[in-house]
Motif scaffolding. Structure first.
Motif, PDB file in Angstrom:
ATOM      1  N   GLU A  88       0.837  -1.202   0.000  1.00 12.29           N
ATOM      2  CA  GLU A  88       0.000   0.000   0.000  1.00 12.29           C
ATOM      3  C   GLU A  88       0.871   1.252   0.000  1.00 12.29           C
ATOM      4  N   ARG A  89       1.957   1.202   0.903  1.00 13.75           N
ATOM      5  CA  ARG A  89       2.847   2.364   0.946  1.00 13.75           C
ATOM      6  C   ARG A  89       3.496   2.615  -0.414  1.00 13.75           C
ATOM      7  N   GLN A  90       3.902   1.460  -1.055  1.00 13.89           N
ATOM      8  CA  GLN A  90       4.554   1.580  -2.349  1.00 13.89           C
ATOM      9  C   GLN A  90       3.608   2.156  -3.398  1.00 13.89           C
ATOM     10  N   VAL A  94       0.936   4.031  -2.911  1.00 13.29           N
ATOM     11  CA  VAL A  94       0.694   5.465  -2.677  1.00 13.29           C
ATOM     12  C   VAL A  94       1.869   6.272  -3.200  1.00 13.29           C
ATOM     13  N   PHE A  95       3.106   5.763  -2.832  1.00 18.22           N
ATOM     14  CA  PHE A  95       4.297   6.509  -3.270  1.00 18.22           C
ATOM     15  C   PHE A  95       4.362   6.618  -4.787  1.00 18.22           C
ATOM     16  N   HIS A  96       4.091   5.489  -5.471  1.00 15.38           N
ATOM     17  CA  HIS A  96       4.166   5.520  -6.923  1.00 15.38           C
ATOM     18  C   HIS A  96       3.194   6.520  -7.524  1.00 15.38           C
ATOM     19  N   ARG A 156       1.945   9.106  -6.003  1.00 13.47           N
ATOM     20  CA  ARG A 156       2.358  10.482  -5.660  1.00 13.47           C
ATOM     21  C   ARG A 156       3.623  10.902  -6.410  1.00 13.47           C
ATOM     22  N   ALA A 157       4.510   9.940  -6.682  1.00 12.70           N
ATOM     23  CA  ALA A 157       5.736  10.260  -7.431  1.00 12.70           C
ATOM     24  C   ALA A 157       5.376  10.692  -8.843  1.00 12.70           C
TER      25      ALA A 157
END
Lengths: 671, 384
Positions: free
Chosen positions: A13-15, A17-19, A21-22
Motif C-alpha cells: 500500500e505504501r509503495q 501510494v508513493f508511486h 504520488r511520485a
C-alpha cells in the motif's frame, strides 16, 4: 529494537501510494517546466521587439557634445574671438563613487588646494547624478595623459579635450564683443533656447556681454551627439561612429571693426580714460569703437577671483564701463555745429557779426567766453574756427532751444541706434517739451528759461550724449547728404546686415552743412583751435574737426577752472573730426574723460587714430605716395648732354659722392 | 524485479557491478548542464576562464567524483547517518544563531578553522534523510492521517524557523517545500493537504505585512509591479526580463549579449545566469536547457520509483523535489514570475556550496539506484 510491524499488503500500500504520488510530483515538475517554457515563449517570441528596444536604450547613450562656438572676425577677416583646445578633468557622481577618495587620488595628479578640494566635494555631491563636474581646466599634456592612463581604475573620472573661448586681442574688443562665462542658475530658463539640456554641459559657455550675448544663439550652433556604448555604470565602453549626430558649428559673425584701427585707438589712450568711435562716412560702418581703459576678456572666460573683480569694479576709471555706448558726457563745443545749423536754419545770416569781449552779461550773470580777452568781432565762420562762446550765447537767444534740439536730433544725438549690441544710453537732447515732461511734478521748474539757451548753445546744461552719437553726428556732417546709420555687425553666418547708407537724406540745406564744414576745416587750419594738434603730415590730405572742452562742474565758485585738481573734477576733452576734407571718408569722435582740453588731450589722439585709418586705405595711401609733379623743364636740343648720373644713397640716406669708388661694400653692404 | 533473482549472492556488492549500475545517462545530463554553465560563465566574464568558468568546471569535476564515491556507499550507511546528520545540522543552525558571521545583513555563515560555510546547506540534505528514515518505519495508516504526524511537522518546523530567522527566506522556503514534498509523497491525506493549502493562502498576506523584513517585503512588492521603480528595487527583475526578451528566438550570439556583457544584468554569474543564457542563445537555447533539467528530474524520479526500500524511494524523491523546486523558483524569478529570492539555478549558476549540496544529493539518488534491491529493514545490521 523490535521489527516494525509492517504487513506485506501494507508495504504494497505504501509503495502504491508513493508511486501514485511520485507520478504526481513528476507531473507537477513537468507542469512547472511547461509554465516556464510558456513564459519564455511569451517574452522571447511575442515581446521580443519591446525588449530589444529596451536593451538598445540600455546599451547606447547619446552624449551631447557642444558645437564649436562661432568665430567673430573683423572687417578683413582677422579673428577677434575664436576657440582653442582645452584639456579638462571631469568627475561625474555615480552610485558607488567615493567622491572624497577620488578627489584625494586626483590631487596626486593635478594641483588641488584643500579649499578647492572641499569646494569640489560639495559641487560633485550636489550635482545631478552622472552630470560631470569640471575639476580642472587647461591641464598640461603630461597631466592629461597621466589621468587618461589611470582613468579605467578611477570610476566616474574622465579627461577629455574640450574647447575654450579665446580673445586674441585681449582687451581691445572686450566692450564690443563681451565675453562668455559658465552658465548661471539664472541663465537657465524653463522654456525656449535657454532650456536646452546642453546648458548643463560642463564645457558649455554662454555669452555674457556685447556681441557674445546679443548673438548668443547664432554663435552657439546646434550641439551634436556621440552615440556611445555604455555599461551599467554609465562608463563608456565603445563608440558607434555611424550613430553620431554631427554638431552644427555656430555661425561666423563679421564685424565692421578694423583690428588695426581699434588697437591703435586703445594704444593712444594710454593711461587715460575715454572712448573713440570711428565711422566710414560713406557707408556708416563703425571701424573702431574703443573704450579705455579696458579689461582682458580671457580672464572672464576662466572666471575672475573676487579680488580681481573688485579691483576692476572699484577702479576710478571704470574699465568695465563701455565709454562709447554707456558713458554720457556733455559734448561741449563739439555741439556748436548743431547750434550753427540751427542758426542758419532760423534764417540768420552767417555774416552777421557779434562782438566778443570775453563774455556776455545775461540775467544778472556774466557768461564767460573760454578766451578771457575776447575774440573781437566774429561771424559764424570765425565763431566755429575760434570756438567763440560769446557769439553762440548771443545767437542762442534768437534761435531758442527747439531749433537746436531739432538739429541735434536730426544728426543723431539723443538717439539709440540699432547696432546689434545692447548697452547704449540714450542721453538727453533738451527742448521745451522735454523740460516740461521732465519737471512734470514740479511746475515751477518746468518752464524753459532764456538763460538756459546760453549753456545749451555751447553744449552744456542738460545736454548729454555718448561717443557713438558724436561719431554719427560727425559722419552725417561729413557725408553732408545722408542721415547715415552706424553699422557694427557686417554679417551673421554669411548673411549681410542692412548697410548704414540705405537711409533718407538729411532735412537740411546742403549749403548750410557745407558752411559748417568749412568752419570745421578752419578749426584745423592755421589759427584754428586745433591747428597744431591736427596736422596729419600726409601732404594734401587734411583733417577737419572741432574741439570741445566740457565742464564737469560749475566754475562760479572760482578755483582751478577744471584745468587741474582732482582727476574726477577735471574737464572732459573732446574732439570730432573727419578726413580727408576734399572727399570725406572717415569720421571720428574722441572723448578723453577728465582730459582737461579738447585740443590738448583729444585732438592729438584723434590725429593718430585718423592717420592709421587713412594709411590703411589703399586709395588714400596711393594719394599720399603719389610723386610730386615734375618741375617743368625746357628741353634744349642743342645741348646734347647726358643727364646727371643719379645720386646714389646709402641706406642711411647719405648721398654717396659720385667720385667715390663704387665698391660692392660701399654700395650694398656698408660695414 | 527479475534481474535480482538472477544475481548470485554477493555479486551486487562488487565495485564494478555497483559502478555499472550507476545511471550514466543521468551523469551525462548533469555534465551537459554544468557544461552549459561553464560556457555561459566564460562568456559573461568577457570570454575569459577567470574568474568563474574554470572554477565552475573544476568544482563540477570534483563534485562528480564525490557523486560516484557516494553512489557506491551502501544505502544502509545513508540510513544510519540520517538522524545524526539531521541533529548535527540542527546544532549548527543553533550555533549560527549564537555565533555566526553577519554578511550582507544576514547571519548565515559559520567559520570553523578558517573555513566558512552555511549550515543551512547541511540541513537541505539532513531533512531529506531524516524524514525518509522516519517514514521508513511508519505504516501507511499513520502517514496518512494521525496525531503521529506532529513528529515530522516538528522535524520540518525546527530548521525552517531557525533558517528563516537568519534571515534567509529562500533557503527556509526550500527546506519547508522539501519536507512537505516528502510528507506528501509518503501518503499524507488529501484532507490535510487541502487544509494546508487553504491555511497557506490565508496566512501569506499577513506574513508579508508583519513578519517580513523591509527588504524582503520590498522584493515582494517589486515583484508585483517591477516597472514601478525601474532603477531601484524593480531593476533586477526588469533587467532580467529585458535580457530574456531581447534574446528573441535564436539569441544575440555567444558573447554578444549586451545586457550581460555590460553588467546591466545583476548577479549575472549566480542568480541570473539563466537570463544571460537566454539573451545569448534565445528561446532555442533556453528550451534545450529546460529539456536537460526535465530529463534529470525524470531520471531521478524513476530511480525513486524503482527502489525497493521505502527509505530509498523517499530519499531519492526528496532530493529530486529539492532540485526541482530550486530550478523552478530560479526560473520563475528570472522570468519575472516570482519575487527575487537568492535561489540559484542548480548546476548552471556559479557557486560552490549549492553545487556541492546538489551533487551530494544526486550521490544519494545514485546510491539508491545502485542499491535498489537492498533490504533496509531497520538501522540494525548496518555497520554504523
Amino acid at each position: 529494537m523490535t521489527q516494525p510491524a509492517i504487513f506485506f499488503e501494507e508495504v504494497n500500500e505504501r509503495q502504491g501510494v508513493f508511486h501514485r504520488r511520485a507520478i504526481l510530483l513528476g507531473a507537477c515538475a513537468g507542469l512547472g517546466i511547461g509554465a516556464l517554457t510558456a513564459r519564455l515563449a511569451y517574452l522571447q517570441l511575442y515581446q521580443t521587439e519591446r525588449f530589444e528596444k529596451l536593451a538598445t536604450s540600455n546599451q547606447f547613450n547619446f552624449k551631447l557634445a557642444p558645437a564649436p562656438r562661432g568665430v567673430v572676425v573683423d572687417r578683413n577677416g582677422a579673428v577677434l574671438a575664436a576657440n582653442r583646445p582645452n584639456f579638462r578633468l571631469l568627475v561625474a557622481r555615480d552610485t558607488g563613487l567615493d567622491t572624497e577618495t577620488t578627489i584625494k587620488t586626483l590631487a596626486e595628479f593635478v594641483p588641488l588646494t584643500d579649499a578647492r578640494q572641499r569646494r569640489l566635494l560639495r559641487d560633485i555631491n550636489s550635482a545631478p547624478r552622472r552630470a560631470p563636474v569640471s575639476v580642472m581646466e587647461d591641464m598640461s599634456w603630461e597631466q592629461f595623459s597621466a589621468i587618461n592612463i589611470r582613468a579605467p581604475e578611477l570610476p566616474g573620472v574622465t579627461a577629455d579635450m574640450g574647447e575654450v573661448r579665446v580673445y586674441p586681442h585681449g582687451g581691445a574688443f572686450a566692450h564690443v564683443i563681451g565675453y562668455v562665462a559658465k552658465v548661471n542658475r539664472e541663465d537657465i530658463a524653463a522654456t525656449g533656447p535657454n532650456a536646452d539640456p546642453i546648458m548643463m554641459h560642463p564645457s558649455f559657455r554662454i555669452g555674457k556681454q556685447g556681441v557674445e550675448k546679443a548673438f548668443d544663439l547664432e554663435l552657439r550652433g546646434r550641439p551634436g551627439a556621440r552615440k556611445v556604448e555604455v555599461d551599467a555604470n554609465g562608463r563608456e565602453v565603445g563608440h558607434d561612429d555611424g550613430g553620431d549626430i554631427a554638431a552644427i558649428p555656430g555661425q561666423e559673425i563679421q564685424l565692421t571693426l578694423d583690428v588695426d584701427i581699434q588697437n591703435r585707438a586703445l594704444e593712444v589712450f594710454g593711461e587715460e580714460s575715454g572712448g573713440a568711435v570711428m565711422m566710414d562716412c560713406r557707408t556708416g560702418d563703425i571701424l573702431c569703437m574703443a573704450s579705455a581703459p579696458s579689461f582682458d576678456a580671457n580672464r572672464f572666460v576662466r572666471g575672475l577671483t573676487g579680488g580681481e573683480y573688485r579691483a576692476l569694479a572699484n577702479y576710478e576709471r571704470r574699465p568695465l564701463l563701455d565709454k562709447c555706448l554707456s558713458g554720457l558726457y556733455p559734448p561741449g563745443s563739439t555741439f556748436k555745429m548743431m547750434t550753427a545749423l540751427a542758426i542758419l536754419n532760423a534764417g540768420i545770416s552767417p555774416e552777421e557779426r557779434v562782438g566778443c569781449g570775453g563774455g556776455m552779461n545775461f540775467g544778472g550773470r556774466f557768461f564767460h567766453c573760454h578766451k578771457r580777452g575776447g575774440h573781437g568781432s566774429q561771424n559764424l565762420h570765425d565763431a566755429i574756427k575760434n570756438s567763440c562762446d560769446t557769439y553762440f550765447y548771443a545767437m542762442s537767444l534768437r534761435v531758442g532751444p527747439d531749433r537746436i534740439a531739432e538739429a541735434a536730433r536730426a544728426f543723431g544725438l539723443g538717439q539709440v541706434f540699432d547696432i546689434g549690441i545692447p548697452g547704449q544710453k540714450k542721453g538727453t537732447v533738451p527742448d521745451r517739451a522735454w523740460k516740461k515732461s521732465y519737471f512734470a511734478k514740479n511746475p515751477a521748474q518746468a518752464e524753459w528759461w532764456p538763460g538756459e539757451n546760453l549753456s545749451y548753445a555751447i553744449g552744456q546744461g542738460y545736454l548729454q550724449v555718448n561717443c557713438l552719437q558724436l561719431a554719427v553726428m560727425t559722419a552725417r556732417l561729413a557725408n553732408a547728404q545722408k542721415a547715415l546709420n552706424p553699422r557694427l555687425v557686417m554679417s551673421v553666418g554669411g548673411r549681410e546686415r542692412p548697410r548704414g547708407s540705405d537711409v533718407p537724406d538729411l532735412p537740411f540745406d546742403p549749403d548750410h552743412i557745407a558752411y559748417v564744414r568749412r568752419g570745421m576745416a578752419a578749426v584745423t587750419d592755421v589759427g584754428g583751435t586745433a591747428w597744431r594738434a591736427s596736422q596729419l603730415g600726409l601732404g594734401d590730405i587734411t583733417m577737419a574737426g572741432k574741439t570741445g572742452t566740457a565742464q564737469v562742474r560749475n566754475y562760479d565758485k572760482g578755483g582751478h577752472r577744471g584745468k587741474g585738481g582732482p582727476w574726477r573734477l577735471r574737464d572732459h576733452g573732446l574732439f570730432v573730426a573727419f578726413a580727408p576734407i576734399d572727399e570725406p571718408r572717415y569720421a571720428l569722435a574722441v572723448i578723453v574723460q577728465h582730459g582737461m582740453g579738447g585740443s590738448t588731450a583729444a585732438a592729438p589722439r584723434a590725429r593718430e587714430i585718423m592717420r592709421t585709418a587713412l594709411l590703411k586705405d589703399p586709395e588714400i595711401l596711393a594719394r599720399v605716395q603719389k610723386p610730386l609733379p615734375m618741375p617743368q623743364m625746357t628741353p634744349d636740343p642743342e645741348l646734347d648732354l647726358l643727364p646727371d648720373p643719379p645720386t646714389l644713397l646709402t641706406p642711411d640716406g647719405d648721398p654717396i659722392p659720385a667720385s667715390a669708388p663704387a665698391t660692392p661694400t660701399a654700395r650694398g653692404r656698408p660695414a | 524485479m527479475t534481474a535480482s533473482a538472477l544475481t548470485r549472492p554477493g555479486e551486487r556488492d562488487r565495485l564494478v557491478v555497483k559502478l555499472s549500475e550507476i545511471d550514466w545517462l543521468f551523469v551525462l545530463v548533469l555534465c551537459l548542464i554544468a557544461g552549459a554553465g561553464s560556457l555561459m560563465l566564460f562568456s559573461i566574464a568577457g570570454s575569459s576562464w577567470q574568474p568563474w568558468a574554470w572554477n565552475h568546471a573544476s568544482r563540477f569535476g570534483i563534485c562528480l567524483l564525490l557523486l560516484l564515491v557516494l553512489a557506491v556507499i551502501d544505502i544502509r550507511v545513508w540510513f544510519a547517518i540520517a538522524y545524526p546528520l539531521y541533529a548535527v545540522g540542527l546544532l549548527l543552525l543553533v550555533a549560527v544563531e549564537v555565533a555566526g558571521d553577519v554578511r550582507l545583513g544576514a547571519q548565515r555563515w559559520l567559520s570553523i578553522g578558517g573555513f566558512s560555510f552555511q549550515p543551512s546547506e547541511v540541513m537541505k540534505l539532513g531533512i531529506v534523510l531524516a524524514l525518509a528514515r522516519l517514514y521508513h518505519g511508519v505504516s501507511a495508516e499513520r502517514a496518512r492521517l494521525s496525531w503521529w504526524l506532529l513528529v515530522p511537522t516538528a522535524m520540518i518546523a525546527a530548521p525552517v524557523l531557525l533558517v528563516a530567522h537568519q534571515p534567509d527566506l529562500g533557503t527556509a522556503m526550500l527546506i519547508l517545500m522539501t519536507g512537505v514534498a516528502i510528507v506528501v509523497l509518503a501518503g499524507l491525506s488529501w484532507k490535510i493537504i487541502g487544509a494546508g493549502v487553504a491555511l497557506f493562502m490565508a496566512i501569506v498576506p499577513p506574513f508579508v505585512a508583519f513578519v517580513m523584513h523591509p527588504y524582503q517585503r520590498q522584493r515582494v512588492m517589486t515583484f508585483l509591479d517591477p516597472e514601478s521603480d525601474p532603477s531601484g528595487a524593480g531593476y533586477h527583475i526588469l533587467q532580467s526580463m529585458i535580457a530574456l526578451g531581447s534574446g528573441g528566438a535564436l539569441g544575440k550570439g555567444y558573447g554578444l549579449g549586451s545586457q550581460s556583457q555590460l553588467n546591466f544584468l545583476p548577479e549575472k554569474q549566480t542568480d541570473f545566469i539563466f537570463a544571460a543564457l537566454a539573451e545569448e542563445f534565445g528561446f532555442v537555447g533556453c528550451v534545450s536547457v529546460l529539456v536537460l533539467y526535465a530529463a534529470a528530474i525524470f531520471m531521478a524520479l524513476r530511480t525513486a520509483y524503482v527502489s525497493h526500500s521505502h527509505f530509498g524511494r523517499l530519499a531519492a524523491a526528496g532530493v529530486t523535489a529539492t532540485f526541482t523546486v530550486y530550478m523552478l523558483i530560479n526560473g520563475a524569478m528570472v522570468m519575472g514570475l516570482a519575487p527575487v529570492v537568492g535561489v540559484p539555478m542548480p548546476m548552471l549558476s556559479y557557486g560552490g556550496t549549492v553545487m556541492l549540496t546538489v551533487m551530494i544529493g544526486f550521490g544519494l539518488v545514485q546510491s539508491v539506484r545502485v542499491h535498489r534491491y537492498s533490504e533496509v529493514t531497520s538501522g540494525k545490521g548496518s555497520f554504523v
